[in-house]
Write an enzyme that holds these catalytic residues in place. Structure first.
Site, mmCIF file in Angstrom:
data_model
loop_
_atom_site.group_PDB
_atom_site.id
_atom_site.type_symbol
_atom_site.label_atom_id
_atom_site.label_comp_id
_atom_site.label_asym_id
_atom_site.label_seq_id
_atom_site.Cartn_x
_atom_site.Cartn_y
_atom_site.Cartn_z
ATOM 1 N N ARG A 34 0.471 -1.296 0.117
ATOM 2 C CA ARG A 34 0.162 -0.167 -0.254
ATOM 3 C C ARG A 34 0.502 1.524 -0.110
ATOM 4 O O ARG A 34 2.032 1.177 0.574
ATOM 5 C CB ARG A 34 -1.285 -0.143 1.576
ATOM 6 N N TYR B 39 -1.129 -3.554 -6.498
ATOM 7 C CA TYR B 39 -0.953 -4.386 -5.782
ATOM 8 C C TYR B 39 -1.983 -3.538 -4.280
ATOM 9 O O TYR B 39 -2.628 -2.901 -4.097
ATOM 10 C CB TYR B 39 0.241 -4.006 -4.882
ATOM 11 N N LYS C 175 -10.076 -2.115 1.541
ATOM 12 C CA LYS C 175 -9.467 -1.471 2.679
ATOM 13 C C LYS C 175 -9.970 0.040 2.105
ATOM 14 O O LYS C 175 -10.554 0.675 3.048
ATOM 15 C CB LYS C 175 -7.705 -1.035 2.322
ATOM 16 N N HIS D 208 -10.786 -2.154 11.284
ATOM 17 C CA HIS D 208 -9.616 -3.251 10.835
ATOM 18 C C HIS D 208 -9.250 -4.893 12.188
ATOM 19 O O HIS D 208 -8.531 -4.307 12.706
ATOM 20 C CB HIS D 208 -8.202 -2.189 10.878
ATOM 21 N N SER E 189 -1.728 -4.079 10.457
ATOM 22 C CA SER E 189 -0.806 -4.887 9.235
ATOM 23 C C SER E 189 -0.126 -4.995 9.592
ATOM 24 O O SER E 189 0.963 -5.222 10.400
ATOM 25 C CB SER E 189 -0.647 -3.415 7.952
ATOM 26 N N CYS F 214 0.368 -7.455 12.074
ATOM 27 C CA CYS F 214 1.125 -7.781 13.309
ATOM 28 C C CYS F 214 0.041 -8.705 13.960
ATOM 29 O O CYS F 214 -0.149 -8.780 15.322
ATOM 30 C CB CYS F 214 -0.135 -7.047 14.432
ATOM 31 N N ASP G 109 -9.206 -9.620 8.616
ATOM 32 C CA ASP G 109 -8.832 -8.742 8.268
ATOM 33 C C ASP G 109 -10.167 -7.349 9.044
ATOM 34 O O ASP G 109 -9.585 -6.217 9.395
ATOM 35 C CB ASP G 109 -8.932 -8.139 6.831
ATOM 36 N N ARG H 136 2.050 -11.841 -0.482
ATOM 37 C CA ARG H 136 0.349 -12.018 0.613
ATOM 38 C C ARG H 136 -0.161 -13.328 -0.724
ATOM 39 O O ARG H 136 0.524 -13.953 -1.393
ATOM 40 C CB ARG H 136 -0.433 -11.617 -0.320
HETATM 41 P P1 GTP Z 1 -2.631 -8.015 7.558
HETATM 42 O O1 GTP Z 1 -3.057 -8.591 6.602
HETATM 43 O O2 GTP Z 1 -1.618 -7.176 6.637
HETATM 44 O O3 GTP Z 1 -3.271 -6.875 7.588
HETATM 45 O O4 GTP Z 1 -1.865 -7.843 8.896
HETATM 46 P P2 GTP Z 1 -2.279 -9.417 10.006
HETATM 47 O O5 GTP Z 1 -2.739 -8.833 11.182
HETATM 48 O O6 GTP Z 1 -3.706 -10.159 8.879
HETATM 49 O O7 GTP Z 1 -1.040 -10.005 9.733
HETATM 50 P P3 GTP Z 1 -0.447 -11.461 10.157
HETATM 51 O O8 GTP Z 1 -1.433 -12.265 10.664
HETATM 52 O O9 GTP Z 1 -0.553 -11.995 8.304
HETATM 53 O O10 GTP Z 1 0.738 -11.571 10.817
HETATM 54 C C1 GTP Z 1 2.165 -12.478 10.542
HETATM 55 C C2 GTP Z 1 2.981 -11.309 11.515
HETATM 56 O O11 GTP Z 1 2.628 -11.367 12.400
HETATM 57 C C3 GTP Z 1 4.452 -12.932 10.766
HETATM 58 O O12 GTP Z 1 5.553 -12.495 10.989
HETATM 59 C C4 GTP Z 1 4.089 -13.276 12.216
HETATM 60 O O13 GTP Z 1 5.307 -14.216 12.639
HETATM 61 C C5 GTP Z 1 4.033 -12.421 13.303
HETATM 62 N N1 GTP Z 1 2.796 -12.792 14.152
HETATM 63 C C6 GTP Z 1 1.305 -13.702 14.255
HETATM 64 N N2 GTP Z 1 1.449 -13.624 15.814
HETATM 65 C C7 GTP Z 1 2.597 -13.411 16.709
HETATM 66 C C8 GTP Z 1 2.292 -13.978 17.432
HETATM 67 O O14 GTP Z 1 1.821 -14.682 18.489
HETATM 68 N N3 GTP Z 1 3.687 -13.621 18.181
HETATM 69 C C9 GTP Z 1 4.962 -12.777 17.225
HETATM 70 N N4 GTP Z 1 5.857 -12.762 18.005
HETATM 71 N N5 GTP Z 1 4.448 -12.951 15.419
HETATM 72 C C10 GTP Z 1 3.547 -12.766 15.356
HETATM 73 C C1 SPV Z 2 -2.965 -4.599 5.061
HETATM 74 O O1 SPV Z 2 -2.054 -3.820 4.732
HETATM 75 O O2 SPV Z 2 -3.879 -3.781 6.623
HETATM 76 C C2 SPV Z 2 -3.676 -5.783 4.532
HETATM 77 C C3 SPV Z 2 -3.351 -5.950 2.618
HETATM 78 O O3 SPV Z 2 -4.771 -6.571 4.744
HETATM 79 S S1 SPV Z 2 -3.922 -4.633 2.078
HETATM 80 O O4 SPV Z 2 -4.829 -4.690 1.224
HETATM 81 O O5 SPV Z 2 -3.352 -4.537 0.730
HETATM 82 O O6 SPV Z 2 -3.596 -3.342 2.454
HETATM 83 MN MN MN Z 3 -5.329 -5.165 6.942
#
Ligand code: GTP
Ligand code: SPV
Ligand code: MN
Length: 615
Positions: free
Chosen positions: A90, A229, A238, A258, A281, A283, A306, A398
């Site tokens: 983004r 993207y 979003k 979110h 994002s 996290c 999400d 992704r």
């Molecule tokens: P968006 O799709 O971008 O909105 O993000 P999301 O919040 O769905 O992200 P996602 O769950 O894919 O986060 C992935 C990242 O968080 C990876 O680097 C994981 O390793 C890390 N992660 C997720 N849960 C944990 C946790 O409990 N502990 C740690 N240390 N890392 C975590």
């Molecule tokens: C985020 O960045 O929080 C996402 C991926 O979930 S995107 O759809 O590219 O914004």
């Molecule tokens: Mn997101």
């Protein structure tokens, strides 16, 4: 064909649109015609969301070199796409909220006057689809006909966006049929900004260095230019479901957030709970939504990873849906040990973007397996070995996959009118200060906690990774109006919900020790935190009050099986008054950016926090 000059005429364009139209709603046909006259595509396709259409578009893209089919035995129905390095995330600095008044966008958004922005954009969109096909993609956010559902149309010249939209939304005729004259729906237009001259070879990932992601909340429009993207191009996500929908929600008394959504069943009592959680994002929303508890007594099922739309129901409780139909999830860090449910979900029918290709024709990324392959083709199409000294996959690579492939999908995802929410978690990526979990003292205090969340930046957006920034409610890049007014809306929702309001918790899986390692094991073990949160709601874990909220009292957090973590508990829950008072000073500075729009209730919470910290 020698027909370019004919196609250029408005009459021919109108014919292109009307001859294939699959709706008789003149409001839709007129809008599509208008956009076609502006963008001047060679062809117009009204999408129906069918498997045939998917097959046709994927074949065309494979032929054009824009998609790589994966080994059908290893990853059936799946494809790899590679973007160009200037289009991988983004673009927050190119994202604009175009409300009539600048103050309504607020200090955390880039603002442009709507007329000015349109004047700047129209020359770019003029002829931007030349040589390309314009797709008309009708979609529903939520079950068609549901109480919280909204409808929209994306016009795009990106077949990649069409395929992703088919996974991410309920796309097709039912959505289009729901858009009747006089009804409210969201108009979104997307162009990669790469018109083709006759005979010009296409790029496998067309895009433009110049990008604009623009929102017109007062007219429910999105215009996106130059990027193919993710959230820049899948305008349901979003742009619509957060930025535009947050404005709709404020006007109509609901929330667009979110947030992930999950269903939790106590396997002893059979009692069911629903949780939502807002994390920035990359996290951990997808991970938590697919949680596999490491302690007995709980079953977790997935509803969303999400976005959540939340609306008070007839019984006065807060109901939520996941308006999406797929996951656009972060690949790196997703593996058998961290998220086995996601790995199972990805068995097939998946579009992978910017991950590595194995010699067997499957995909790989950092963290997928412990064993690292000897040879790969990296996300940019180059040979890669473990000695290459660079990651094989882009950090924001992704997967796009249908939610219905999730083995832990809750029936609740299909609920027309959503599920009642019992608890809301707010979190971020904080190496210091913020304890593993703390229950808020009241709804107002919970809103203060959400409003003051900081988090280290991830690769989900262009910019410096790791930098600590304020990300209130994980909505900093996604709130379509003045963030301070948004806090006020949350406070009002709490007043309206009263006793029925969900309980609010702050969590942080990312605290690090002095030696730089994560103190909390995270992932499946986050079930221990959720277990405590629910028991605390039920009055079974009274906790220990601290200045920042109620944390587990000694022995309340279930550490059976991970007893070694007990040695780190003091550090995991350490609350330093000096550091928190310093955070309060930063909060005061942050609030000052919003002037007198900051709700009185939040100023009162800041004062109360300082007092509890012993200021
Ligand atoms: P968006 O799709 O971008 O909105 O993000 P999301 O919040 O769905 O992200 P996602 O769950 O894919 O986060 C992935 C990242 O968080 C990876 O680097 C994981 O390793 C890390 N992660 C997720 N849960 C944990 C946790 O409990 N502990 C740690 N240390 N890392 C975590
Ligand atoms: C985020 O960045 O929080 C996402 C991926 O979930 S995107 O759809 O590219 O914004
Ligand atoms: Mn997101």
């Amino acid at each position: 064909m020698g027909s370019t000059s004919t196609l250029d005429t408005d009459a021919a364009i109108t014919d292109l649109v009307v001859s294939g139209a699959t709706t008789s709603n003149p409001e839709v046909v007129e809008w599509v015609t208008e956009v076609a006259k502006l963008t001047k595509p060679d062809a117009v396709v009204w999408c129906d969301g069918s498997q045939d259409e998917w097959n046709r578009i994927t074949s065309e893209m494979v032929e054009a070199g824009s998609l790589i089919p994966l080994n059908q035995n290893l990853r059936p129905g799946s494809f790899l796409a590679r973007s160009t390095p200037n289009d991988v995330a983004r673009v927050e600095d190119r994202t604009f909220i175009c409300s009539e008044n600048e103050a309504d966008a607020g200090p955390t958004n880039n603002w442009r006057a709507p007329a000015e922005m349109k004047a700047e954009l129209m020359p770019l969109f003029d002829g931007s689809m030349r040589g390309r096909t314009m797709y008309v993609v009708p979609f529903s956010m939520g079950p068609v006909g549901g109480a919280i559902t909204q409808l929209g149309i994306e016009i795009t010249d990106s077949p990649y966006a069409v395929l992703n939209m088919r996974i991410m939304t309920r796309m097709g005729q039912a959505a289009l049929d729901g858009i009747v004259p006089g009804s409210e729906w969201v108009r979104t237009v997307h162009s990669v900004g790469a018109p083709l001259e006759p005979g010009q070879d296409d790029d496998p990932w067309p895009c433009n260095d110049l990008k604009y992601i623009t929102h017109f909340p007062e007219t429910l429009e999105v215009w996106s230019y130059g990027s193919g993207y993710g959230g820049n191009a899948l305008l349901s996500k979003k742009c619509f479901a957060l930025r535009i929908a947050s404005v709709m929600g404020r006007k109509e008394g609901w929330l667009a957030e979110h947030m992930l959504l999950l269903k939790l069943t106590n396997t002893d009592s059979g009692k069911v709970y629903h949780l939502s959680a807002a994390f920035p994002s990359a996290c951990g929303k997808t991970n938590l939504a697919m949680l596999q508890p490491t302690i007995p007594g709980w079953k977790v099922e997935t509803i969303g990873d999400d976005i959540a739309w939340l609306r008070p129901g007839n019984d006065g409780r807060l109901y939520a849906i996941n308006p999406e139909a797929g996951f656009f999830g972060v690949a790196p860090g997703t593996g058998e040990s961290t998220n086995p449910v996601a790995m199972e979900t990805l068995w097939g029918n998946t579009i992978f973007t910017n991950v590595a290709l194995t010699d067997e024709g499957d995909v790989w990324w950092e963290g997928k397996t412990d064993a690292v392959p000897d040879h790969l083709i990296d996300w940019q199409g180059n040979d890669w070995t473990p000695d290459s000294g660079r990651p094989s996959s882009h950090p924001n690579s992704r997967f796009t996959v249908p939610i219905q492939q999730t083995p832990t999908l809750a029936d609740d995802w299909f609920e027309q009118d959503g599920v009642p929410i019992d608890a809301i978690l707010f979190g971020g990526r904080r190496a210091t200060n913020v304890p593993l979990v703390a229950r808020s003292l009241s709804w107002q205090h919970g809103v203060f906690v959400g409003a003051t969340i900081s988090s280290e930046k991830t690769a989900a957006a262009e910019g410096t990774v790791g930098e600590l920034r304020r990300d209130p409610f994980a909505m900093l890049p996604f709130c379509g109006y003045n963030m301070a007014d948004y806090w006020g809306h949350w406070l009002e929702m709490g007043e309206r919900l009263g006793e029925n309001a969900p309980k609010i918790f702050q969590v942080n899986w990312f605290r690090k020790g002095a030696d730089g390692r994560f103190l909390w094991p995270g992932f499946g073990d986050n079930s221990r935190v959720i277990d405590w949160a629910i028991r605390s709601i039920e009055g079974e874990a009274p906790g220990r009050e601290t200045p920042i909220g109620v944390v587990p009292a000694d022995g309340e957090l279930n550490l059976a099986g991970i007893e070694e973590v007990a040695a780190d508990l003091d550090e995991i829950f350490a609350i330093s008054p000096e550091s928190w008072l310093a955070e309060c000073d930063l909060t005061e500075e942050f609030f000052a950016r919003f002037g007198d729009r900051v709700p009185e209730g939040l100023r009162a919470e800041l004062a109360a926090l300082r007092q509890r910290l012993g200021a």
